[in-house]
Design a protein around this motif. Structure first.
Motif, mmCIF file in Angstrom:
data_model
loop_
_atom_site.group_PDB
_atom_site.id
_atom_site.type_symbol
_atom_site.label_atom_id
_atom_site.label_comp_id
_atom_site.label_asym_id
_atom_site.label_seq_id
_atom_site.Cartn_x
_atom_site.Cartn_y
_atom_site.Cartn_z
ATOM 1 N N LYS A 1 0.840 -1.192 0.000
ATOM 2 C CA LYS A 1 0.000 0.000 0.000
ATOM 3 C C LYS A 1 0.880 1.249 0.000
ATOM 4 O O LYS A 1 1.905 1.300 0.689
ATOM 5 C CB LYS A 1 -0.925 0.004 1.222
ATOM 6 C CG LYS A 1 -1.926 -1.147 1.227
ATOM 7 C CD LYS A 1 -2.852 -1.066 2.438
ATOM 8 C CE LYS A 1 -3.868 -2.205 2.433
ATOM 9 N NZ LYS A 1 -4.767 -2.144 3.618
ATOM 10 N N GLU A 2 0.451 2.267 -0.770
ATOM 11 C CA GLU A 2 1.253 3.476 -0.906
ATOM 12 C C GLU A 2 1.343 4.233 0.414
ATOM 13 O O GLU A 2 0.333 4.443 1.101
ATOM 14 C CB GLU A 2 0.669 4.373 -1.987
ATOM 15 C CG GLU A 2 1.526 5.592 -2.301
ATOM 16 C CD GLU A 2 1.059 6.337 -3.538
ATOM 17 O OE1 GLU A 2 1.245 7.578 -3.579
ATOM 18 O OE2 GLU A 2 0.518 5.687 -4.459
ATOM 19 N N VAL A 3 2.551 4.637 0.765
ATOM 20 C CA VAL A 3 2.779 5.412 1.981
ATOM 21 C C VAL A 3 2.326 6.845 1.730
ATOM 22 O O VAL A 3 2.812 7.500 0.795
ATOM 23 C CB VAL A 3 4.263 5.378 2.384
ATOM 24 C CG1 VAL A 3 4.499 6.228 3.631
ATOM 25 C CG2 VAL A 3 4.727 3.938 2.617
ATOM 26 N N PRO A 4 1.397 7.379 2.540
ATOM 27 C CA PRO A 4 0.906 8.738 2.304
ATOM 28 C C PRO A 4 1.963 9.773 2.680
ATOM 29 O O PRO A 4 2.906 9.484 3.423
ATOM 30 C CB PRO A 4 -0.323 8.832 3.227
ATOM 31 C CG PRO A 4 -0.030 7.869 4.330
ATOM 32 C CD PRO A 4 0.736 6.735 3.705
ATOM 33 N N PRO A 5 1.839 11.011 2.168
ATOM 34 C CA PRO A 5 2.790 12.068 2.537
ATOM 35 C C PRO A 5 2.820 12.274 4.042
ATOM 36 O O PRO A 5 1.795 12.200 4.727
ATOM 37 C CB PRO A 5 2.246 13.303 1.811
ATOM 38 C CG PRO A 5 1.417 12.749 0.683
ATOM 39 C CD PRO A 5 0.830 11.470 1.203
ATOM 40 N N GLY A 6 4.003 12.527 4.571
ATOM 41 C CA GLY A 6 4.166 12.721 6.000
ATOM 42 C C GLY A 6 5.616 12.951 6.346
ATOM 43 O O GLY A 6 6.490 12.972 5.475
ATOM 44 N N PRO A 7 5.898 13.110 7.639
ATOM 45 C CA PRO A 7 7.273 13.411 8.064
ATOM 46 C C PRO A 7 8.262 12.293 7.789
ATOM 47 O O PRO A 7 9.470 12.539 7.765
ATOM 48 C CB PRO A 7 7.129 13.667 9.576
ATOM 49 C CG PRO A 7 5.849 12.985 9.959
ATOM 50 C CD PRO A 7 4.959 13.090 8.770
ATOM 51 N N LEU B 1 16.871 12.085 -8.975
ATOM 52 C CA LEU B 1 16.379 12.472 -7.655
ATOM 53 C C LEU B 1 16.554 11.303 -6.698
ATOM 54 O O LEU B 1 16.762 10.161 -7.117
ATOM 55 C CB LEU B 1 14.919 12.927 -7.699
ATOM 56 C CG LEU B 1 13.805 11.929 -8.038
ATOM 57 C CD1 LEU B 1 13.421 11.053 -6.856
ATOM 58 C CD2 LEU B 1 12.559 12.679 -8.485
ATOM 59 N N ARG B 2 16.443 11.593 -5.413
ATOM 60 C CA ARG B 2 16.451 10.572 -4.379
ATOM 61 C C ARG B 2 15.231 10.750 -3.499
ATOM 62 O O ARG B 2 14.947 11.859 -3.045
ATOM 63 C CB ARG B 2 17.727 10.648 -3.532
ATOM 64 C CG ARG B 2 18.974 10.222 -4.243
ATOM 65 C CD ARG B 2 20.144 10.031 -3.286
ATOM 66 N NE ARG B 2 20.377 11.219 -2.471
ATOM 67 C CZ ARG B 2 21.110 12.258 -2.840
ATOM 68 N NH1 ARG B 2 21.669 12.262 -4.040
ATOM 69 N NH2 ARG B 2 21.282 13.284 -2.039
ATOM 70 N N SER B 3 14.512 9.659 -3.267
ATOM 71 C CA SER B 3 13.372 9.654 -2.358
ATOM 72 C C SER B 3 13.738 8.810 -1.146
ATOM 73 O O SER B 3 14.286 7.702 -1.288
ATOM 74 C CB SER B 3 12.131 9.083 -3.052
ATOM 75 O OG SER B 3 11.027 9.083 -2.173
ATOM 76 N N ILE B 4 13.446 9.318 0.048
ATOM 77 C CA ILE B 4 13.910 8.683 1.282
ATOM 78 C C ILE B 4 12.715 8.389 2.177
ATOM 79 O O ILE B 4 11.846 9.246 2.383
ATOM 80 C CB ILE B 4 14.912 9.601 2.008
ATOM 81 C CG1 ILE B 4 16.081 9.934 1.079
ATOM 82 C CG2 ILE B 4 15.422 8.939 3.292
ATOM 83 C CD1 ILE B 4 16.978 11.037 1.594
ATOM 84 N N LEU B 5 12.678 7.169 2.710
ATOM 85 C CA LEU B 5 11.636 6.746 3.649
ATOM 86 C C LEU B 5 12.299 6.366 4.962
ATOM 87 O O LEU B 5 13.187 5.498 5.002
ATOM 88 C CB LEU B 5 10.850 5.563 3.085
ATOM 89 C CG LEU B 5 9.803 4.947 4.005
ATOM 90 C CD1 LEU B 5 8.681 5.953 4.282
ATOM 91 C CD2 LEU B 5 9.234 3.663 3.403
#
Length: 352
Positions: free
Chosen positions: A243-249, A266-270
């Motif tokens: 499931k897609e992680v919603p926008p957040g901190p 680009l780099r996306s970080i979780l």
């Protein structure tokens, strides 16, 4: 001056009418950076872009146009380029004079920098929007409302109000801006877009990698690096247990940055916690993928790594067992052959 301008506009409109509607919006922008070192020395740099493709630069010594793409120069007749070049030179002369007069009148300290961004957007339904902005020492200063032919304050200072009042009375300069960035810009862009179709519709697939960092105990950063894609728009999302992680901190991303070969990265970080029991994946969507997605999986808590190690260990054990078994069977056969040959040898040795 009006005669060549009218001929230029009429010719461009006839050529533009021969082309079908555009497939997507395009933006033509001219960037100008002028450094006023003192009351006599001024240096101007200029750059023209169609979306993110560099079309031409302005020679800061001669103010002549130097084309950066082979298809730009043939898009318009030489006479049209000559007229545009003359208009740019007239505009720069008037711009320099206007700013120098204002600097002397308001006692502006040297050196200072004036920046201008102007151009137009052209939409598939054939509507367009022209724009012009002026900056002073890196800050927004003025904008031009072309629909209402008025200059608007972007910062309310004595200098900005003075320049606006001067521009209101400087009708020749204002009319030149309108011709350059409203009529000529839109008409010529329709033609240039057709000539640059191959470059503008270039598709380069992204490459992606997924790795982890542990900046501190109890904190795991999953990093999805996507690079080498063109055009610029891209979608990068994280999936937790599908499931897609919603926008957040817990989510962050770098801006889309250019590479040297006119691709982007680009780099996306979780941010997660080690061994939290979830599985994660990075999903990349881009127009070059033809409706498909790149999906990079990450097994949390080292589950996938441990499973891989266990499988590798089992495979090694199986290979070792098979090898030892083969050696044991080979030695057993040799032992049996030796035992079978001993009685015959002894009988033969006892014969007279």
């Amino acid at each position: 001056m009006l005669a060549p301008l009218l001929l230029l506009l009429a010719g461009a409109q006839l050529l533009a009418a021969a082309f079908p509607p555009l497939p997507r919006p395009y933006t033509l922008q001219l960037f100008q950076t002028t450094s006023f070192e003192n009351s006599t020395y001024v240096d101007t740099q200029g750059l023209g872009l169609l979306d993110d493709i560099e079309l031409a630069v302005l020679d800061h010594r001669t103010w002549n146009i130097h084309f950066r793409q082979p298809w730009v120069r043939p898009a318009l007749p030489r006479s049209d380029w000559d007229t545009i070049g003359d208009m740019i030179k007239i505009y720069l002369q008037k711009f320099h004079r206007l700013i120098q007069e204002g600097a002397m009148e308001k006692k502006v300290p040297y050196p200072f920098v004036a920046q201008c961004t102007a151009g137009c957007e052209l939409f598939p339904n054939s509507t367009s929007r022209a724009f012009a902005y002026v900056g002073y020492n890196g800050q927004d200063f003025l904008s031009y409302d072309i629909d209402n032919s008025t200059w608007l304050l972007l910062q309310d200072t004595g200098l900005s109000r003075y320049v606006r009042e001067r521009l209101k009375n400087y009708t020749v300069f204002t009319e030149l801006v309108e011709v350059l960035f409203n009529d000529t810009c839109v008409d010529d862009m329709q033609i240039i877009v057709r000539y640059g179709k191959e470059a503008l519709q270039r598709q380069v697939k992204p490459a992606a990698e997924l790795y982890a960092r542990t900046p501190e105990p109890g904190r795991l950063l999953l990093v999805c690096r996507v690079t080498g894609f063109y055009p610029r728009p891209v979608s990068v999302a994280w999936l937790r247990d599908g499931k897609e992680v919603p926008p957040g901190p817990e989510l962050s991303s770098t801006p889309i940055l250019p590479n040297a070969d006119l691709t982007y990265q680009l780099r996306s970080i979780l941010a997660t916690a080690p061994r939290d029991g979830h599985s994660y994946a990075c999903r990349v969507r881009h127009s070059s993928l033809g409706g498909h997605s790149l999906l990079l999986h990450w097994g949390n808590s080292g589950f996938l790594l441990l499973a891989g190690l266990a499988a590798a260990a089992a495979l090694l054990l199986a290979v070792a067992a098979a090898t030892l078994g083969a050696l044991w069977m080979r030695r057993r056969r040799k032992y049996q052959e030796m035992n079978e040959s001993e009685p015959r040898s002894s009988v033969l040795s006892n014969e007279p």
